[in-house]
Scaffold this motif. Sequence first.
Motif, short mmCIF file in Angstrom:
data_model
loop_
_atom_site.label_atom_id
_atom_site.label_comp_id
_atom_site.label_asym_id
_atom_site.label_seq_id
_atom_site.Cartn_x
_atom_site.Cartn_y
_atom_site.Cartn_z
N UNK A 274 0.86 -1.19 0.00
CA UNK A 274 0.00 0.00 0.00
C UNK A 274 0.88 1.23 0.00
N UNK A 275 0.64 2.14 -0.93
CA UNK A 275 1.35 3.42 -0.97
C UNK A 275 0.42 4.47 -0.39
N UNK A 276 0.72 4.94 0.82
CA UNK A 276 -0.12 5.93 1.51
C UNK A 276 0.54 7.29 1.38
N UNK A 277 -0.12 8.18 0.65
CA UNK A 277 0.51 9.46 0.30
C UNK A 277 -0.26 10.66 0.83
N UNK A 278 0.48 11.75 1.05
CA UNK A 278 -0.19 13.03 1.26
C UNK A 278 -0.83 13.43 -0.07
N UNK A 279 -1.71 14.42 -0.04
CA UNK A 279 -2.46 14.75 -1.27
C UNK A 279 -2.50 16.26 -1.45
N UNK A 280 -1.68 16.74 -2.37
CA UNK A 280 -1.57 18.18 -2.61
C UNK A 280 -2.22 18.63 -3.90
N UNK B 257 5.55 10.91 0.32
CA UNK B 257 5.40 12.37 0.39
C UNK B 257 5.54 12.96 -1.00
N UNK B 258 4.48 13.62 -1.46
CA UNK B 258 4.54 14.39 -2.70
C UNK B 258 5.03 15.79 -2.34
N UNK C 29 9.19 13.37 -4.99
CA UNK C 29 8.50 12.24 -4.37
C UNK C 29 9.47 11.53 -3.44
N UNK C 30 9.08 11.38 -2.17
CA UNK C 30 9.89 10.64 -1.21
C UNK C 30 9.09 9.41 -0.75
N UNK C 31 9.70 8.27 -0.84
CA UNK C 31 9.06 7.02 -0.46
C UNK C 31 9.78 6.46 0.76
N UNK C 32 9.03 6.26 1.84
CA UNK C 32 9.63 5.78 3.07
C UNK C 32 9.71 4.28 3.18
N UNK D 137 7.61 14.62 4.29
CA UNK D 137 7.18 15.80 3.53
C UNK D 137 7.65 17.12 4.13
N UNK D 138 7.85 17.14 5.46
CA UNK D 138 8.21 18.39 6.12
C UNK D 138 7.02 19.33 6.27
N UNK D 139 5.82 18.84 6.02
CA UNK D 139 4.63 19.68 6.13
C UNK D 139 4.26 19.96 7.59
N UNK D 140 3.62 21.11 7.80
CA UNK D 140 3.03 21.40 9.10
C UNK D 140 1.82 20.49 9.26
N UNK D 141 1.67 19.88 10.43
CA UNK D 141 0.56 18.96 10.68
C UNK D 141 -0.59 19.69 11.36
N UNK D 142 -1.81 19.42 10.89
CA UNK D 142 -3.02 20.02 11.47
C UNK D 142 -3.89 18.88 11.99
#
Length: 258
Positions: free
Chosen positions: A30-36, A146-147, A168-171, A204-209
């Motif tokens: 399963x590839x679980x990605x953020x969605x921008x 992470x996109x 694209x970063x794949x962990x 991703x380095x994104x801020x988390x909400x």
Amino acid sequence: MKVTVGGSLKLAFRPWVEGLEHIPADGPAILASNHLSFSDSFFLPAVLDRKVTFIAKAEYFNTPGVKGRLTAAFFKGVGQLPVDRSGARGAGEAAIKSGIEVLERGELFGIYPEGTRSPDGRLYRGKPGGLARVALATGAPVLPVAMIDTEKIQPPGQVMPKLMRPGIRIGKPLDFARYQGMEHDRFVLRAVTDEVMYEIMKLSGQEYVDMYATAMKRQLAEAAKAEKAEKDAAKEAAKEAAKEADRAAKDAESRTGG
């Protein structure tokens, strides 16, 4: 079709990618990605040698006319799977069923735990119903993805995409075998989802909400609606003030005999 589309995307945008070594050569994952961005479902498959299947709205596949047929062919070519989203609960169950079927065939299944695109580039709370249930029902490893910068290529309202390099970063794969058979425990589903979202955040380095993106979109829509109503009211008040000033000027003119 995948070769043609993927080759064109790589040639035009030259996406950079890290972590390809984490993609298994065969077997389910399963590839679980953020969605921008709308384009996320195209860029990720473009950099992989294996086919990855994402869920897409059924409307993309059954729109009539030449444009509709071309759109359907494109989405099928890049590995999109139609799911009827007419009912929220039914849509969720259909997506889970489809994901399980893809993985049982030994293929890659792509999913966006946030459930919708980020409204502002930040990372939002993952929904526990889909990702975690599919992972626990199949035992497939979960690879956080992470996109990067895909939202800058074609922002809302921009017709022509901007030629730039998304990333694209794949962990490393996450194994949730310890929770096998617990896919109906809501606390376990929450724990699995949060663990995956934490890994996506690190990549991703994104801020988390800590709220759902759908809730934020509702807030933004309500705020925009309220702002528009306020502006409309101000315009009406200005018009009335102008009319009143005009009437007052006319009255003064008539009293002075013109």
